[in-house]
Enzyme design. Structure first.
Site, PDB file in Angstrom:
ATOM      1  N   ASP A 163      16.976 -68.388 -17.058  1.00  0.00           N
ATOM      2  CA  ASP A 163      17.793 -69.303 -17.844  1.00  0.00           C
ATOM      3  C   ASP A 163      17.065 -70.487 -18.494  1.00  0.00           C
ATOM      4  O   ASP A 163      17.229 -70.733 -19.667  1.00  0.00           O
ATOM      5  CB  ASP A 163      18.938 -69.853 -16.982  1.00  0.00           C
ATOM      6  CG  ASP A 163      19.748 -68.750 -16.287  1.00  0.00           C
ATOM      7  OD1 ASP A 163      19.328 -67.587 -16.320  1.00  0.00           O
ATOM      8  OD2 ASP A 163      20.799 -69.071 -15.720  1.00  0.00           O
ATOM      9  N   GLU A 393      17.723 -68.405  -2.853  1.00  0.00           N
ATOM     10  CA  GLU A 393      17.757 -67.880  -4.227  1.00  0.00           C
ATOM     11  C   GLU A 393      16.348 -67.885  -4.829  1.00  0.00           C
ATOM     12  O   GLU A 393      15.927 -66.931  -5.464  1.00  0.00           O
ATOM     13  CB  GLU A 393      18.705 -68.748  -5.069  1.00  0.00           C
ATOM     14  CG  GLU A 393      18.906 -68.246  -6.485  1.00  0.00           C
ATOM     15  CD  GLU A 393      19.887 -69.109  -7.287  1.00  0.00           C
ATOM     16  OE1 GLU A 393      20.339 -70.158  -6.762  1.00  0.00           O
ATOM     17  OE2 GLU A 393      20.188 -68.730  -8.438  1.00  0.00           O
TER      18      GLU A 393
HETATM   19  C1  GLC Z   1      21.086 -67.281 -12.419  1.00  0.00           C
HETATM   20  C2  GLC Z   1      19.782 -66.563 -12.725  1.00  0.00           C
HETATM   21  C3  GLC Z   1      20.086 -65.157 -13.177  1.00  0.00           C
HETATM   22  C4  GLC Z   1      20.906 -64.451 -12.106  1.00  0.00           C
HETATM   23  C5  GLC Z   1      22.155 -65.251 -11.741  1.00  0.00           C
HETATM   24  C6  GLC Z   1      22.889 -64.694 -10.533  1.00  0.00           C
HETATM   25  O1  GLC Z   1      21.848 -67.454 -13.558  1.00  0.00           O
HETATM   26  O2  GLC Z   1      19.030 -67.255 -13.674  1.00  0.00           O
HETATM   27  O3  GLC Z   1      18.901 -64.459 -13.437  1.00  0.00           O
HETATM   28  O4  GLC Z   1      21.261 -63.172 -12.519  1.00  0.00           O
HETATM   29  O5  GLC Z   1      21.818 -66.570 -11.438  1.00  0.00           O
HETATM   30  O6  GLC Z   1      22.041 -64.597  -9.429  1.00  0.00           O
END
Ligand code: GLC
Length: 428
Positions: A163, A393
């Protein structure tokens, strides 16, 4: 230790399973996410292949008529998440979703599932998902490579899955945010704001989203006029590997009619990736298709060329030199952005932290081209991070601290499918 962690990882996947589909983590991400599900399916398949298939099947239920598979499926409205279905303008669809895609890992997962179990039931399941995957890949090669250059663009930073990568800053700075208005973010109520994208980034995300909604996610309009349209080495390399995997599946099913089209995509990408080569840096970077400017930093996706089957020495030697330099700067690799670059931030999302799924893909590619030492360093660093900080994460590459959400599905999945020492012993 490793057996305990195997058990915790399985428990996390099962706890995040909402009945045939899995959420990334409770609270922060209450829906089904596209590439998360592709990795999650690989994790499930280590102890339940059937559940692995199911994750892919539920993901593909969200496919649009034009072939696009959305990045989020909103199976039930959850007011704790923003932006929800009404912001995307998809609330009246049978299965509301976001309006753009995410990195197409699914075909690579399906190949792994099929190779684990080639029973008649698996062949049947493969026959059902194959045309859907083919249609999705065709969508990427037309909608997001509109001029047939052989590189895949993203119309939104969220489409890349990375992102707030610093490489998006330049192209996104041109996005007009004057029509965005007031909104309330929900992510920062779950996670410390220092670990998340900034407000300026969010304004741009929403302005680009508005453009997509207003043109009803029309691919040609997006390719011509979207305020953000940037070719991404991450999606391009992941697509290239997924195309090779789809080709193998087409052979397995004797789907001969599909072969020439997939072969052409592969050939085009093998040529096209040169456009992503930043000669000043000696690395693969983003390419802003509006301005023609390359991204200026080495990111973790710069190391995905081997994963895509690219072994050309001209690319590989400088890439490995960057890898060694970067790994010498951090305690735990692979950082999502170059620690020597001024935009690096060790705890802020895609501006520095280590992500397990990227580590898995980079190490897989390295191992496949015989770079076993480097691949092992990545795997061992991943083990050390998870042993120290759990199934976070993402992780700080310097301190090893976990960041973002906890009990995270894809971190658990790559542990089970790849990083876990018990898995490694089995494989050896
Ligand atoms: C965030 C990450 C993306 C991922 C999402 C759910 O937006 O940048 O890559 O898929 O979280 O984990």
């Amino acid at each position: 230790m490793s057996a305990d962690l195997d058990k915790i990882a399985i428990d996390i996947l099962q706890a995040n399973d909402l009945g045939g589909y899995t959420i990334p983590t409770k609270g922060l991400y209450p829906y089904q996410w596209n590439w998360d599900s592709a990795f999650v399916a690989q994790g499930f398949a280590t102890f339940d292949v059937n559940r692995g298939w199911q994750e892919i099947e539920t993901l593909l239920q969200g496919q649009w008529d034009d072939g696009m598979v959305p990045h989020i499926l909103f199976r039930k409205d959850d007011p704790t998440y923003f932006p929800g279905p009404s912001v995307w303008g998809t609330q009246n669809r049978a299965l509301p979703s976001s309006g753009h895609s995410q990195p197409p890992v699914a075909a690579s997962t399906v190949r792994l599932l099929f190779e684990k179990d080639q029973s008649a039931t698996s062949v049947e399941r493969l026959r059902v998902v194959f045309p859907k995957l083919l249609a999705w890949h065709r969508w990427y090669h037309t909608a997001r490579d509109f001029d047939g250059r052989g590189v895949i663009a993203v119309m939104h930073p969220w489409e890349s899955g990375r992102d707030n990568l610093p490489d998006w800053d330049g192209p996104a700075a041109r996005v007009d945010t004057s029509g965005v208005g007031d909104y309330v973010r929900k992510d920062t109520s779950f996670v410390n704001a220092d670990m998340r994208p900034r407000k300026t980034d969010y304004d741009r995300y929403l302005a680009i989203l508005q453009f997509g909604r207003e043109c009803n996610w029309d691919a040609e309009k997006i390719a011509r006029d979207a305020p953000f349209y940037v070719a991404d080495p991450g999606v391009t390399f992941i697509q290239l590997r997924a195309d090779r995997d789809l080709l193998a599946l087409a052979h397995a099913l004797a789907e001969t009619a599909a072969l020439p089209e997939i072969e052409e995509w592969i050939a085009r990408a093998e040529q096209g990736i040169d456009l992503l080569w930043n000669p000043d840096l000696g690395a693969f970077t983003t390419l802003d298709l509006r301005s023609g400017a390359h991204g200026e930093g080495v990111s973790s996706a710069s190391f995905l060329a081997p994963y895509a089957g690219i072994t050309t020495a001209k690319y590989l030697e400088p890439t490995l030199a960057h890898f060694d330099r970067i790994m010498s700067k951090v305690t735990y690799g692979v950082p999502s952005y170059d620690p020597d670059h001024p935009a690096f931030e060790s705890m802020r999302y895609w501006r520095g932290p280590v992500w397990g799924i990227l580590n898995y893909m980079i190490a897989t590619g390295f191992a496949e081209i015989g770079e076993t030492e480097r691949a092992e360093r990545i795997r061992k660093d991943t083990v050390a991070l998870i042993e120290k900080s759990g199934f976070a994460e993402y992780f700080d590459p310097i301190s090893g601290q976990g960041a973002g959400g906890n009990s995270f599905s894809w971190t658990s999945a790559i542990w089970l499918n790849w990083a876990s020492p018990s898995r490694h012993q089995q494989a050896a």
